[in-house]
Design an enzyme around this catalytic site. Sequence first.
Site, PDB file in Angstrom:
ATOM      1  N   GLU A 209       0.801  -1.234   0.000  1.00  0.00           N
ATOM      2  CA  GLU A 209       0.000   0.000   0.000  1.00  0.00           C
ATOM      3  C   GLU A 209       0.832   1.282   0.000  1.00  0.00           C
ATOM      4  O   GLU A 209       0.601   2.192   0.807  1.00  0.00           O
ATOM      5  CB  GLU A 209      -0.995  -0.027   1.175  1.00  0.00           C
ATOM      6  CG  GLU A 209      -1.914  -1.235   1.085  1.00  0.00           C
ATOM      7  CD  GLU A 209      -2.964  -1.304   2.188  1.00  0.00           C
ATOM      8  OE1 GLU A 209      -2.903  -0.497   3.121  1.00  0.00           O
ATOM      9  OE2 GLU A 209      -3.861  -2.162   2.087  1.00  0.00           O
ATOM     10  N   GLU A 316      -5.447 -10.719  -2.521  1.00  0.00           N
ATOM     11  CA  GLU A 316      -6.413 -10.621  -1.404  1.00  0.00           C
ATOM     12  C   GLU A 316      -7.841 -10.577  -1.945  1.00  0.00           C
ATOM     13  O   GLU A 316      -8.649  -9.735  -1.551  1.00  0.00           O
ATOM     14  CB  GLU A 316      -6.130  -9.360  -0.567  1.00  0.00           C
ATOM     15  CG  GLU A 316      -4.696  -9.276  -0.089  1.00  0.00           C
ATOM     16  CD  GLU A 316      -4.406  -8.088   0.813  1.00  0.00           C
ATOM     17  OE1 GLU A 316      -5.352  -7.420   1.261  1.00  0.00           O
ATOM     18  OE2 GLU A 316      -3.223  -7.835   1.063  1.00  0.00           O
TER      19      GLU A 316
END
Length: 413
Positions: A209, A316
């Site tokens: 991220e 994910e």
Amino acid sequence: MKLRKYITTCAVVSILGAALLAGCGENKDKPESAPEVSVEKTEEPSEATDEPEENKPTDASEMSLKDEYNELFTIGVAVNSWQLEDKETLDVITKDFSSFTCENEMKPDYVLDYEKTIDSDDGMPEINTENMDKIMTMAEDAGLKMRGHTLVWHSQTPEWLFHEDYDEEKDYVGRDTMLERMEAYIKKVLTFCNEKHPGTVYAWDVVNEAASDGEGLREDSPWYITIGEDYIEKAFEYARKYADKDVKLFLNDYNTEVNEKRKVLYDVVVGLHEKGLIDGFGMQSHHDREYFNVDEIRTTIMKFAQLEGLEIQLTELDMHYNDNSEDAMNEQAEAYRAIFDTLVELDKEGFANITNVTFWGLNDGTTWLTGHKKEDSYPLLFDENNEAKPCYYSIFDAVAASDKYAGIKKESE
Ligand code: XIL
């Protein structure tokens, strides 16, 4: 046991994402699209009497996603150690998945050890290996490989790591000290994996991220503040230095299907790729009924696939639905099917090197989304009782449908 339910809502399915290609306006780099072929979907076999098509299994208990996708990419799942410890749950995991990611337990918050760190002789961060050791041993006993998640992240990382004397009351340390700390921490985690459990963790999300939700990088990350913009490159440099040569290094992020973020991440990956520091790009793929857009998924994959040798993984995957009515779950199955048609096509036809797809959680009863979205969520392959949902079957069927397509293509050649 539940018998397989066909999704009856679509009478005609365009296989291999042919229909999905139309309208994919933005992607300049898209490969020549597959010819549009529509196949009449066979009517739903009524239970008990009809013969299943080509003796294919009709019940999830006789099916295995990891086997079905064996020649394309591995299938993984995010788990917590209690799920590996519970025999029944472990059986559910090993039937369909060949790899797992720790949903939390290998994040810096869980691995870094404050007490040991403040007592350390060299003043460098210390790690706690006990739990990792236990999990990696369970993985080996169960014949499962692991994705390591994650080394450098702004979230789930102890604040003390960034402060002078590891004291949150004091100032942030300077760049040189933070680089030393980063290297020591990455070295300790990767050396432990190499020495104690060689081959078990096959990929690491080195940086997670890094892009902001607006434009550019996430500048409020303590890694960015203490080290500067090149903290990403430094993390990869250290990871490359200490990881076994077979371990693949990934940059991982969410909303990778959003144009602005895709551009920012692409520039980062290009820089790392030129220096030989990165092996793969991780698309977290937390999808939502409301915003789901398979064309953008294709665009992202095709963009990153331009970089030679770069692996692409969906790290994910889940799809938020706050309603688990039959209609909603059938609609979800179609959406999942569109994703997998795309993945199968791009991987099979050699347009992209997709190497793993990991679902973020085993079943709707344990999904992180229920807390995160502050409403019920039914995003995964199995319901809370580990019964396969319609999306399990639609995903399973994508491989055979692509074979069927290949047959049609062959005949027409
Ligand atoms: C989530 C876990 O699933 C939750 O249990 C935890 O409370 C918060 O983190 N992106 C990531 C994952 O990279 O690590 C996050 O996992 C989900 C979003």
